[in-house]
Design a protein around this motif. Structure first.
Motif, PDB file in Angstrom:
ATOM      1  N   VAL A  71      40.574  84.401  21.873  1.00  0.00           N
ATOM      2  CA  VAL A  71      40.091  82.652  22.929  1.00  0.00           C
ATOM      3  C   VAL A  71      40.894  83.262  24.084  1.00  0.00           C
ATOM      4  O   VAL A  71      41.885  81.918  23.628  1.00  0.00           O
ATOM      5  N   ASP A  72      41.467  82.981  24.601  1.00  0.00           N
ATOM      6  CA  ASP A  72      41.995  82.999  25.507  1.00  0.00           C
ATOM      7  C   ASP A  72      42.593  81.498  25.620  1.00  0.00           C
ATOM      8  O   ASP A  72      42.710  80.108  26.199  1.00  0.00           O
ATOM      9  N   PHE A  73      44.400  81.680  25.301  1.00  0.00           N
ATOM     10  CA  PHE A  73      44.925  80.565  25.288  1.00  0.00           C
ATOM     11  C   PHE A  73      45.920  79.930  26.824  1.00  0.00           C
ATOM     12  O   PHE A  73      46.528  78.782  26.752  1.00  0.00           O
ATOM     13  N   ILE A 104      36.773  85.546  10.192  1.00  0.00           N
ATOM     14  CA  ILE A 104      36.698  85.232  11.254  1.00  0.00           C
ATOM     15  C   ILE A 104      38.591  85.648  11.364  1.00  0.00           C
ATOM     16  O   ILE A 104      39.473  85.294  10.721  1.00  0.00           O
ATOM     17  N   PHE A 105      38.710  86.148  12.621  1.00  0.00           N
ATOM     18  CA  PHE A 105      39.628  86.429  13.170  1.00  0.00           C
ATOM     19  C   PHE A 105      40.102  86.032  14.379  1.00  0.00           C
ATOM     20  O   PHE A 105      38.947  86.547  14.581  1.00  0.00           O
ATOM     21  N   LEU A 106      41.019  84.789  14.874  1.00  0.00           N
ATOM     22  CA  LEU A 106      41.243  84.521  16.117  1.00  0.00           C
ATOM     23  C   LEU A 106      42.424  84.538  16.045  1.00  0.00           C
ATOM     24  O   LEU A 106      43.698  84.690  15.365  1.00  0.00           O
ATOM     25  N   GLN A 107      42.905  85.198  17.087  1.00  0.00           N
ATOM     26  CA  GLN A 107      43.598  84.979  17.751  1.00  0.00           C
ATOM     27  C   GLN A 107      44.184  84.819  19.503  1.00  0.00           C
ATOM     28  O   GLN A 107      42.892  84.089  19.897  1.00  0.00           O
ATOM     29  N   GLU A 108      45.466  84.476  19.750  1.00  0.00           N
ATOM     30  CA  GLU A 108      46.031  83.223  20.454  1.00  0.00           C
ATOM     31  C   GLU A 108      44.886  82.350  20.529  1.00  0.00           C
ATOM     32  O   GLU A 108      44.900  81.083  21.180  1.00  0.00           O
ATOM     33  N   CYS A 109      45.505  81.525  19.469  1.00  0.00           N
ATOM     34  CA  CYS A 109      45.205  80.696  19.385  1.00  0.00           C
ATOM     35  C   CYS A 109      46.063  79.089  19.609  1.00  0.00           C
ATOM     36  O   CYS A 109      47.235  79.954  19.037  1.00  0.00           O
ATOM     37  N   LEU A 110      46.320  78.066  20.380  1.00  0.00           N
ATOM     38  CA  LEU A 110      47.171  76.837  20.312  1.00  0.00           C
ATOM     39  C   LEU A 110      46.554  76.637  19.449  1.00  0.00           C
ATOM     40  O   LEU A 110      45.833  76.245  18.132  1.00  0.00           O
ATOM     41  N   LYS A 111      48.192  75.079  18.890  1.00  0.00           N
ATOM     42  CA  LYS A 111      48.210  74.597  17.680  1.00  0.00           C
ATOM     43  C   LYS A 111      46.920  73.268  17.464  1.00  0.00           C
ATOM     44  O   LYS A 111      46.435  73.373  17.173  1.00  0.00           O
ATOM     45  N   HIS A 141      54.060  77.567  19.890  1.00  0.00           N
ATOM     46  CA  HIS A 141      53.031  77.550  21.101  1.00  0.00           C
ATOM     47  C   HIS A 141      51.703  78.404  21.343  1.00  0.00           C
ATOM     48  O   HIS A 141      50.311  76.990  20.392  1.00  0.00           O
ATOM     49  N   TYR A 142      51.800  79.589  20.305  1.00  0.00           N
ATOM     50  CA  TYR A 142      50.290  80.102  19.897  1.00  0.00           C
ATOM     51  C   TYR A 142      50.364  81.411  19.169  1.00  0.00           C
ATOM     52  O   TYR A 142      51.611  81.701  17.973  1.00  0.00           O
ATOM     53  N   GLY A 143      49.495  81.549  18.208  1.00  0.00           N
ATOM     54  CA  GLY A 143      49.490  83.051  17.054  1.00  0.00           C
ATOM     55  C   GLY A 143      48.290  83.074  16.546  1.00  0.00           C
ATOM     56  O   GLY A 143      47.347  82.663  17.831  1.00  0.00           O
ATOM     57  N   THR A 144      47.711  83.097  15.515  1.00  0.00           N
ATOM     58  CA  THR A 144      47.142  83.902  15.034  1.00  0.00           C
ATOM     59  C   THR A 144      46.357  83.196  13.256  1.00  0.00           C
ATOM     60  O   THR A 144      47.425  82.264  12.684  1.00  0.00           O
ATOM     61  N   THR A 321      36.532  83.112  27.524  1.00  0.00           N
ATOM     62  CA  THR A 321      37.289  83.834  27.622  1.00  0.00           C
ATOM     63  C   THR A 321      37.539  85.208  28.026  1.00  0.00           C
ATOM     64  O   THR A 321      36.260  85.167  28.609  1.00  0.00           O
ATOM     65  N   ASP A 322      38.854  85.343  28.052  1.00  0.00           N
ATOM     66  CA  ASP A 322      37.459  87.131  28.958  1.00  0.00           C
ATOM     67  C   ASP A 322      37.506  88.263  28.118  1.00  0.00           C
ATOM     68  O   ASP A 322      37.962  89.446  28.376  1.00  0.00           O
ATOM     69  N   HIS A 323      37.718  87.846  26.513  1.00  0.00           N
ATOM     70  CA  HIS A 323      37.529  88.660  25.990  1.00  0.00           C
ATOM     71  C   HIS A 323      36.060  88.589  24.304  1.00  0.00           C
ATOM     72  O   HIS A 323      35.580  87.829  25.039  1.00  0.00           O
TER      73      HIS A 323
END
Length: 334
Positions: A71-73, A104-111, A141-144, A321-323
């Motif tokens: 989910v685009d950060f 559930i896996f999430l990428q580009e997570c912000l705090k 800043h961001y992570g999974t 998001t772009d994905h």
């Protein structure tokens, strides 16, 4: 969009943690807690990992459905966009039969996204969470982050922070115990972006694959935004003795049915780069693949202000998001 991209790079650079300030060493497994929501205390509390002999025989769970989504950060309205994504994930997981568990896996997570995830009633009631803050990310800043069905016993939770990364990327692992005491290792990773030289996705996936085949692991899945944009990415699974879920069920490269990025990118980026199959699921060991599909197409924010601003950035629609997300359903077999 170029300005947003440059800002994201700048923010991440400013918020990355010095290596001498973190408790982990690159390319080595570092244990971290996972969390369960305590409704009495009304807070997320650290939980203890279970030993095999303490497991409840998988609570009758015979299948896993893994849902992975970037989910685009970079885009504005992070909370509004994540709210839509989480509503969609709630609907998808609610349809599963009682013998099937969801991860559930999430990428580009912000705090801030971690707070948004953690405040949802359905997440609190049905899932463990690997992260409630950014303490185990290499960047503030961001992570999974990963959500694990609460009916599953968690045997291990750890991260491997890549030594070869320009973008503070890592692999987040959770071991779960299923029926018959089988250990399934789950890896959530956001591989290095873009086409830099030398390419770091190769050593990153080598490291992931080594942990997937570790002693005591009966089956393993790795999924996420693999940023597959170069020729070597097409054989990254084969090169590491893994199977690609999409290809295993007859999917073809360079087909509309397989693309997970581009359809919802800003128009200028789609015209420049085309569409690609960035997001993948790899697996190995005693797992039988039953299903693979994409999800999350055409989800949009609803507010007028949010819609107007997102479209003004060059998107055809105010997509969240772009994905597209990817989903794989597996069964543990002997």
């Amino acid at each position: 969009m170029d300005a947003l991209f440059q800002k994201a790079i700048k923010d991440n650079e400013e918020m990355k943690k010095p290596l001498d300030s973190v408790p982990w060493k690159p390319d080595q497994a570092h244990a971290q807690p996972y969390y369960t929501y305590d409704s009495t205390k009304q807070t997320w509390e650290p939980a203890e990992c279970k030993k095999k002999q303490e497991a409840h025989d998988g609570n009758g769970i015979s299948r896993l459905v893994l849902l992975s989504w970037n989910v685009d950060f970079m885009l504005p309205f992070a909370k509004e966009r994540m709210d839509v994504a989480l509503d969609h994930l709630a609907a998808l997981t609610a349809k599963l039969p009682p013998t099937t568990a969801a991860v559930i896996f999430l990428q580009e997570c912000l705090k801030g996204d971690l707070a948004t995830v953690g405040e949802k009633d359905w997440v609190r009631e049905k899932f463990h969470a690997t992260d409630v803050d950014s303490s185990n990310w290499a960047s503030d800043h961001y992570g999974t982050t990963t959500l694990v069905d609460r009916r599953l016993d968690v045997a291990a939770c750890f991260r491997v922070h890549y030594a070869k990364t320009r973008m503070q990327r890592d692999a987040s692992f959770v071991d779960v115990l299923l029926r018959g005491g089988k250990t399934v290792r789950l890896c959530n990773t956001h591989l290095e972006s873009l086409a830099f030289e030398p390419p770091f996705r190769i050593p990153q996936m080598q490291l992931v694959a080594a942990h997937m085949r570790a002693r005591g692991v009966d089956g393993a899945l790795a999924a996420g935004d693999f940023n597959a944009v170069q020729p070597f990415d097409r054989t990254l699974h084969e090169d590491n003795g893994l199977k690609d879920a999409y290809l295993e069920l007859g999917g073809r490269e360079d087909s509309e049915e397989g693309y997970t990025w581009g359809q919802q990118a800003a128009t200028a980026l789609r015209d420049r780069f085309g569409c690609s199959r960035m997001d993948k699921v790899y697996f190995t060991g005693g797992l039988k693949l039953h299903r693979f599909e994409r999800f999350g197409a055409d989800l949009q924010v609803s507010g007028d202000q949010e819609s107007t601003e997102l479209v003004s950035l060059g998107f055809e629609k105010p997509w969240i998001t772009d994905h597209l997300g990817v989903l794989a359903e597996v069964e543990v077999v002997d």
